[in-house]
Write an enzyme that holds these catalytic residues in place. Structure first.
Site, PDB file in Angstrom:
ATOM      1  N   GLU A 215       0.822  -1.199   0.000  1.00 56.86           N
ATOM      2  CA  GLU A 215       0.000   0.000   0.000  1.00 56.86           C
ATOM      3  C   GLU A 215       0.865   1.263   0.000  1.00 56.86           C
ATOM      4  OE1 GLU A 215      -3.490  -0.471   2.334  1.00 56.86           O
ATOM      5  OE2 GLU A 215      -3.885   1.669   2.467  1.00 56.86           O
TER       6      GLU A 215
ATOM      7  N   GLU B  75       2.114   1.779  -3.413  1.00 60.62           N
ATOM      8  CA  GLU B  75       1.035   2.307  -4.256  1.00 60.62           C
ATOM      9  C   GLU B  75       0.808   3.789  -3.948  1.00 60.62           C
ATOM     10  OE1 GLU B  75      -2.756   0.591  -3.375  1.00 60.62           O
ATOM     11  OE2 GLU B  75      -3.678   1.294  -5.232  1.00 60.62           O
TER      12      GLU B  75
ATOM     13  N   CYS C 176      -8.405  -2.088   3.913  1.00 53.87           N
ATOM     14  CA  CYS C 176      -8.337  -3.262   4.787  1.00 53.87           C
ATOM     15  C   CYS C 176      -9.693  -3.697   5.285  1.00 53.87           C
ATOM     16  CB  CYS C 176      -7.500  -2.970   6.019  1.00 53.87           C
ATOM     17  SG  CYS C 176      -5.904  -2.322   5.615  1.00 53.87           S
TER      18      CYS C 176
ATOM     19  N   SER D  76      -7.362   1.863  -2.172  1.00 51.89           N
ATOM     20  CA  SER D  76      -6.147   1.167  -2.560  1.00 51.89           C
ATOM     21  C   SER D  76      -6.526  -0.159  -3.208  1.00 51.89           C
ATOM     22  CB  SER D  76      -5.311   0.911  -1.308  1.00 51.89           C
ATOM     23  OG  SER D  76      -4.410  -0.136  -1.544  1.00 51.89           O
TER      24      SER D  76
ATOM     25  N   LYS E 258     -15.754 -10.009   7.203  1.00 53.50           N
ATOM     26  CA  LYS E 258     -14.681 -10.821   6.628  1.00 53.50           C
ATOM     27  C   LYS E 258     -15.218 -12.104   6.004  1.00 53.50           C
ATOM     28  CE  LYS E 258     -11.040  -8.310   7.629  1.00 53.50           C
ATOM     29  NZ  LYS E 258     -10.176  -7.778   6.566  1.00 53.50           N
TER      30      LYS E 258
ATOM     31  N   GLU F 123     -15.982 -11.020   2.627  1.00 51.55           N
ATOM     32  CA  GLU F 123     -14.789 -10.642   1.887  1.00 51.55           C
ATOM     33  C   GLU F 123     -14.130 -11.873   1.257  1.00 51.55           C
ATOM     34  OE1 GLU F 123     -11.273  -7.642   2.968  1.00 51.55           O
ATOM     35  OE2 GLU F 123     -11.110  -9.553   4.004  1.00 51.55           O
TER      36      GLU F 123
ATOM     37  N   GLU G   1     -13.361 -11.166  -6.990  1.00 50.16           N
ATOM     38  CA  GLU G   1     -12.214 -10.318  -7.366  1.00 50.16           C
ATOM     39  C   GLU G   1     -10.955 -10.731  -6.615  1.00 50.16           C
ATOM     40  OE1 GLU G   1     -15.194  -9.316  -6.312  1.00 50.16           O
ATOM     41  OE2 GLU G   1     -15.777  -7.378  -7.145  1.00 50.16           O
TER      42      GLU G   1
ATOM     43  N   CYS H 176     -11.349  -1.903  14.367  1.00 48.58           N
ATOM     44  CA  CYS H 176     -11.614  -3.328  14.566  1.00 48.58           C
ATOM     45  C   CYS H 176     -11.760  -3.716  16.039  1.00 48.58           C
ATOM     46  CB  CYS H 176     -10.497  -4.164  13.965  1.00 48.58           C
ATOM     47  SG  CYS H 176     -10.138  -3.697  12.276  1.00 48.58           S
TER      48      CYS H 176
END
Lengths: 155, 633, 583
Positions: free
Chosen positions: C277, C280, C297, C317, C356, C359, C364, C503
């Site tokens: 990251e 990037e 994240c 990102s 999650k 996710e 993708e 979190c």
């Protein structure tokens, strides 16, 4: 018959020009949408939600709260039986029963051919004519269960 | 007509110019040069083709060449819906009832052309005499029409007629001659209480809204008439929309608001149409909108539609509905006067309350307060319906007894049946029995008897009505209309309804009555809004007044009124049966068969009912020609 | 204004801005309630006054009043538990129970259900009020949520959280009267905040640990696990420890006892995320395109941007989240190293989060036809699984160590669990790369009028001055994004976490009834800070195992291999209604 696109365009014009995409005009918008589409399927609700920038669940919450809004298409003729108190004490429940019996559907349902829908409503303000039955805009007063068949036969 | 009125003088000049429109109607005159025919345009009469009657009258006037001698117009509701369609002829004040399209030719030919009254269209009083004029009809004698003063008198779609009936003069008086505080003082001194249900003093409500500090405030007209047996608000809006607009502007001036909303049921298309016309006309004339009558005071009114939810009659729910949300009530306090529409101070009154305001300002607080009783001043409109000879809208002074309304005005119970009870207050009210007939009709007396004024439904019940079934009817209504927010109303009323269902099906037990009372008590004292709290009233009041009927359903498994179908058994009395077979031919389930015994007619065999096939629809009873009827339940 | 009130015959002087409920609580009187919710940490007071359980008697008033929304007034005489109050309160709760299934023994919320507790408290032994239920007792699984409308008491807390804290508005009350229920979620981001506030079993997370148990027992499967930073300071709460207690070592031991072949650290992948990251970010800074870079994240946030701001999909990102990077590396690099067929490998993750679970299903995120992660277990579910495996006294387990080669991490990874941690980790590495130095902690200041939105200016050398923003809670994120969209603010990078405070307050975290939630959050936050402070290495790019990974496998950050395994893309996921469905 208008195309879907034309109907959505008309709705968009109303939302943008007359309601300024204001969330607080939701009920007015839903009234208009129901006029245009005849009922309020989820696609229409989702469209309204996106236009107003709110979640479709909020639109659905409102649509399902108010009895005037319908998510099912209505029949060509809507038979409404007044269930106001005055009509009730003069036997409108028996009228409803007879209508249900003749059409073979229950209150709130539409015949398979899409011709008739049965609904009930509360006091049309014609208590003097109780019991009252309306078919679309036409009102029939002082009716008995025996009259129902001949009234429906006119349609 | 479109010149703007910019001063009180201009309004009064205009009034002078147009007042003959009304005067020529109200001044009694026989065999006049010119007639004015008013046809009732209320919903009841409209359903009976009053629009066609108007067309047809005009047609015949032309045919007979008397177009210049007669004016035909549609007006608001006369209230005498039972006898509609009503046609009133000015200036001789002839009052025709149950007029049909076929009669229109006769009216023009005989009444207009030859000044000849058509006797069979006149109303017959209780004593059998035919009555010529409205004033002499029993139905109207004890009425005092204030809120309904212009209904049936003016053409609601013509602002000139409203001005001729002193419309907007109260607003002019308030704006030019009074301070906001003075306006509130007059309303307070009149003793006017909210006509929508609970009877909160209107003046006090306005004062709270005035005292709230805010640049923006709102005035709301509650036209979400929800009581399933009441339609006075609709009649007022259809018959006299300007009086409501005028009052809202007066309130706006008094509390400091410049914007108003009328929240109206979408099911009232005619009222909506007339309101739209009225708002447009009033705005064009400078009586509404910006800079009213040149005073700098502005007041704009918008119409918002309800969408079928009884609970939106509750003011906090109504406000949420205007805001485009689900119509769920919120706890008060905060009251709308502090935190209402869009969080701003808001005053909400119902249509009938509004309709009284111009009268009060023009005639003075003491005049209004002298009508009615000390604590309930003025009049109240009731929708009299049910088992009554003369149903319709009646406006009576507070304090009149139920007996006077039912017998003197309503003409008593039809078909020689016996009076059993009268229900007032709709789903929030209760049933009163014979012994309460001399109760004065006012807010506090009705509450003391376990019912309430409510919005003004008054349903008369006779011996054929089962009180358990009536309680069930109202509870069914509340259950269907509950918003579902608070536990007691959402689940409690449903559980009560289930118990009532059991009782009317003959499956009740005595402890069910205890359970009903227990639930009712909890719901009354702990539901969130007034609608929930009052929902058990119909059950409690019938349990109090007609406990025997409940017990009969539970213990004897009988419905004394013969109305609960599960507890009925139809039977043909052989000795009375004429053997005509009409019952069998009309039975939808072929449950009636011919026996081998003869009955009243020696040549024809009598019939009998197979109870397994019978669905208890009652069709046979209504067709049986025998006297007394051969079919018993 | 101070007023004199009497509660249950005791006299108090209290401020009239307080409610009866607040005054009573202050003086040790518990007035039961179901729909009232005060969440100071997110500045939300929910008091619809709808359950009516908190009703009390006020002398002189005909009806009972709800204590949660009635203010005290001078001279008020209040009886919170009079016979009448207890009787009517019991009737109200009985009414709720009459429309509620009685399958407590097998309900996932058993032992943790406020309605159950209330029934016990009021001494309801037999139901006198009965009748058909308004909703069918069926579990409906959608996304990460299990809903059971028949268990809902319509307190509206879930709606309040979703509307006001998250601004998603995914759910609404629908229908009316007896048939009222909470709608199916639309454009739900699966953050799980609603689950955290549901008083009954109506909203629960989907618990798939039973399937995992079978896999752990299957000799043909090679099950490994990785544990997220935020769980190590919260898991102890499920076993009686204070919030913030660092249970990393105990947790590792417990997971081994349960049968995981390897226990790795999600932190390792967090360091890896920072490598990718930051690279990037530096590249976007250089090109001046697609700024601000927004962290990626948090899967709740990613769902949010994909459903609410599809026009901003160029900003997040392209880095996968640590969970997803871990899975990819585990099934390639580690599988190769350990000589295991990735098809036999089962990767589980222990997360503070229930988003999650969604996710890991993202198409993708697939590589070589595989998903990286197979199971995402929340802290809550894992605690239950641990109990089933006989672990009860977590505190007394010996401390274990993470396995190599995906077990080492830096302090920069630990703070991922706190709001602001990812941003700080990026700054540490970027600074080291660009200036050769590690800056002190980033100093943020709150954005005026906004809760949980903070910003900071950070200089990297003389030329680069960064304007950074850290925001948690999606309603706050929405405001920031609207500002970005309208050009009212300019940031170089934004960290967005869906759950308020990040979190540590995730939708899969233990519910701690012993502490106020704001204290729980503060203690967990401090716990992570402590771990970071005590780590020898605190900059991600200095993680030796990460260095090895790049040297042996990935090459360099943003390399072709890295792109294939560690990066992803986003698309518009607004729900369409081409097929008519609703309830």
């Amino acid at each position: 018959m208008r195309t879907n696109e034309e109907m959505f365009n008309e709705l968009d014009r109303f939302i943008e020009q007359e309601c300024n995409c204001d969330e607080q005009e939701l009920i007015a918008i839903l009234h208009r949408a129901q006029e245009i589409f005849g009922y309020l399927p989820m696609v229409v609700q989702a469209h309204v939600a996106r236009k107003l920038g709110i979640n479709v669940s909020k639109v659905y919450g409102v649509v399902s709260f108010y009895s005037f809004f319908s998510m099912e298409p209505k029949g060509e003729y809507v038979i409404s039986i007044c269930m106001g108190t005055a009509c009730f004490v003069r036997g409108s429940d028996k009228i409803l029963e007879r209508v249900e019996q003749i059409l073979g559907i229950k209150n709130g349902q539409t015949t398979a051919d899409g011709k008739f829908t049965i609904t009930t409503l509360r006091c049309v303000g014609a208590c003097g004519l109780a019991p009252v039955l309306q078919i679309n805009d036409k009102t029939y007063g002082n009716i008995t269960p025996e009259d129902v068949e001949s009234i429906i036969a006119q349609y | 007509m479109c010149t703007k009125i910019t001063s009180k003088e201009q309004l009064l000049t205009m009034y002078d110019n147009v007042k003959e429109l009304i005067e020529k109607r109200t001044t009694l005159q026989e065999k006049p040069e010119k007639y004015h025919i008013s046809v009732c345009g209320g919903t009841g009469c409209m359903s009976s083709k009053s629009e066609e009657i108007v067309k047809s009258l005009k047609h015949w006037a032309k045919e007979y060449g008397v177009e210049d001698k007669v004016e035909v117009a549609i007006t608001g509701c006369f209230g005498f819906c039972e006898r509609g369609p009503i046609v009133k002829i000015f200036p001789d004040h002839t009052f025709y009832t149950k007029v049909t399209v076929e009669e229109t030719e006769r009216i023009i030919r005989r009444h207009v052309c030859s000044h000849d009254v058509i006797n069979h269209l006149l109303y017959k009083n209780n004593n059998g005499e035919r009555v010529f004029t409205q004033e002499n009809i029993d139905f109207y004698k004890k009425q005092n029409r204030i809120a309904l003063r212009n209904c049936g008198l003016i053409n609601p779609e013509e602002i000139a007629e409203s001005i001729a009936a002193k419309g907007y003069q109260a607003l002019a008086t308030a704006l030019f001659d009074m301070t906001p505080d003075q306006v509130i003082e007059v309303v307070t001194a009149s003793g006017l209480r909210g006509r929508g249900g609970a009877g909160f003093p209107t003046g006090l409500k306005w004062k709270f809204a005035k005292n709230a500090k805010s640049k923006k405030k709102y005035v709301i007209c509650n036209a979400d008439e929800g009581d399933p047996g009441a339609f006075m608000d609709r009649s007022i809006l259809e018959g006299d929309p300007h009086s409501v607009l005028e009052s809202m502007a007066i309130c706006g001036y008094a509390i400091g608001a410049d914007e108003g909303y009328i929240y109206i049921r979408a099911e009232y298309p005619l009222a909506i149409k007339r309101l739209r016309i009225a708002i447009k006309q009033a705005t064009e004339m400078g009586l509404l909108g910006d800079n009213i009558m040149g005073t700098g005071f502005s007041f704009n009114i918008k119409i918002k539609y309800g969408a079928g939810a009884f609970v939106c009659g509750e003011e906090t729910a109504l406000i949420h509905s205007i805001e485009g949300k689900r119509g769920e009530p919120t706890l008060k306090p905060p009251f709308p006067a502090e935190k209402g529409l869009y969080g701003k101070p808001t005053n909400v009154n119902n249509v009938e309350t509004w309709a009284n305001i111009p009268y009060i300002l023009l005639n003075g607080a003491s005049n209004f307060a002298s009508i009615g009783t000390e604590k309930s001043t003025g009049t109240k409109v009731f929708a009299l319906a049910g088992k009554i000879n003369n149903g319709g809208l009646v406006e009576v002074p507070m304090g009149i007894t139920l007996r006077e309304i039912i017998y003197d005005i309503g003409g008593g119970i039809p078909n020689g049946k016996k009076f059993k009870a009268v229900q007032t207050g709709g789903p929030s009210g209760g049933c009163l029995s014979e012994k309460d007939l001399d109760t004065p009709v006012d807010y506090d007396s009705l509450v003391a008897k376990g019912s309430m004024m409510g919005s003004g439904g008054m349903i008369v019940l006779d011996e054929d009505d089962c009180m358990v079934n009536i309680a069930k009817f109202y509870l069914e209504f509340t259950v269907e209309e509950s918003c579902g927010k608070c536990t007691p109303c959402r689940i409690g009323n449903m559980r009560m309804l289930e118990i009532l269902n059991r009782i009317t099906e003959g499956k009740g037990e005595m402890h069910d009555l205890f359970e009903l009372e227990n639930l009712a008590t909890t719901i009354q004292s702990s539901a969130l809004c007034a609608l929930g709290q009052s929902a058990p009233n119909p059950v409690l009041s019938t349990l109090k007044e007609f406990r025997d009927e409940y017990v009969a359903h539970i213990v004897d498994k009988k419905c004394p009124a013969g109305s609960c179908r599960s507890l009925l058994n139809y039977e043909i009395v052989t000795d009375l049966c004429l053997g005509c077979g009409l019952c069998a031919r009309n039975c939808p389930t072929n449950a009636i068969y011919r026996t081998d015994k003869t009955g009243a007619n020696a040549r024809l065999n009598a019939y009998a009912i197979n109870p397994d096939k019978c669905v208890k629809c009652g069709a046979c009873v209504s067709k049986c020609p025998a006297k007394p009827k051969a079919i018993k339940k | 204004m101070l007023v004199n009130v009497k509660i249950n015959n005791m006299e108090f002087q209290e401020d009239s801005s307080l409610t009866i409920l607040q005054v009573a609580k202050k003086h040790g009187i518990r007035i039961p309630n179901l729909c009232y919710m005060m969440k100071e940490e997110v500045d939300l007071e929910h008091k619809p006054a709808s359950c009516r359980v908190c009703v009390v008697e006020v002398k002189g008033r005909r009806n009972l009043v709800p204590a949660c929304s009635t203010n005290v007034a001078n001279g008020m005489e209040i009886y919170t538990h009079s016979e009448r109050v207890r009787r009517e309160r019991r009737t109200i709760v009985e009414l709720l129970l009459s429309d509620h299934p009685h399958d407590c023994l097998t309900c996932g919320k058993c032992g943790n259900c406020e309605l159950q507790d209330l029934s016990v408290e009021l001494g309801i032994k037999k139901l006198y009020i009965t009748g058909p239920m308004s909703q069918e007792n069926v579990d409906v699984d959608e996304g990460s949520l299990r809903r059971n409308a028949s268990k809902c008491i319509l307190c509206g807390k879930c709606i309040a959280i979703c509307d006001h804290v998250q601004s998603v508005g995914a759910i609404s009350a629908t229908n009316r009267g007896f048939g009222t229920k909470i709608s199916l979620p639309h454009d739900c981001v699966n953050c799980g905040q609603c689950v955290q506030v549901c008083p009954t079993g109506a909203l629960q997370q989907i618990d798939d640990t039973r399937t995992l148990e079978k896999i752990l027992a299957d000799p043909t499967k090679y099950a490994i696990v990785n544990t997220a930073p935020a769980v190590r300071v919260s898991l102890g709460e499920e076993f009686g420890m204070a919030p913030g207690t660092n249970v990393t070592g105990k947790m590792i031991t417990a997971l081994r006892m349960m049968g995981f072949k390897k226990v790795f650290d999600t932190n390792f992948a967090a360091d890896l995320t920072i490598m990718e990251e930051t690279t990037e970010f530096v590249s976007r800074l250089k090109s001046g395109k697609n700024l601000p870079l927004i962290t990626s994240c948090c899967p709740g946030w990613i769902s949010f941007v994909e459903t609410q701001f599809p026009e901003l999909l160029n900003l997040p990102s392209t880095c996968k989240s640590p969970q997803e990077m871990f899975g990819a590396i585990a099934k390639t690099y580690f599988a190769q190293k350990a000589g295991i067929d990735p098809k036999d490998m089962v990767v589980a993750s222990l997360m503070p989060c229930i988003a999650k679970k969604q996710e890991l299903k993202r198409e993708e995120g697939m590589f070589d036809g595989m998903h990286g992660t197979d199971f995402a277990m929340s802290a809550k579910c894992v605690a239950k699984l641990m109990r089933r495996c006989g672990i009860d006294d977590l505190a007394n387990l010996p401390d274990g160590q993470f396995d190599d080669p995906l077990g080492a991490s830096t302090g920069a990874a630990d703070i991922f669990g706190n709001s602001g941690g990812v941003m700080e980790a990026v700054v540490r590495t970027a600074s080291l790369w660009m200036t050769g130095q590690v800056p002190k902690a980033v100093e943020y200041h709150g954005v005026f009028g906004a809760h949980n939105t903070r910003e900071a200016y950070v200089s990297l050398g003389d030329d680069v001055k960064l304007h950074l923003c850290v925001v948690s809670g999606l309603a706050n994120a929405r405001k920031v994004l609207e500002d970005v969209k309208a050009g009212r603010v300019h940031y170089d990078a934004i960290e967005i976490m869906a759950c308020p405070e990040g979190c540590i307050n995730g939708g899969g975290q233990p519910i701690n009834k012993l502490y106020e939630q704001k204290d729980v959050i503060a203690m967990r936050k401090e716990g992570l800070r402590n771990i970071d402070r005590n780590k020898a290495i605190r900059v991600s790019c200095e993680n030796p195992q990460i260095k090895t990974l790049y040297a042996d496998f990935l090459g360099e950050p943003n390399s072709e291999v890295a792109h294939k395994l560690l990066h992803t893309h986003y698309s518009n996921k607004q729900q369409t209604f081409e097929e008519e469905t609703n309830d």
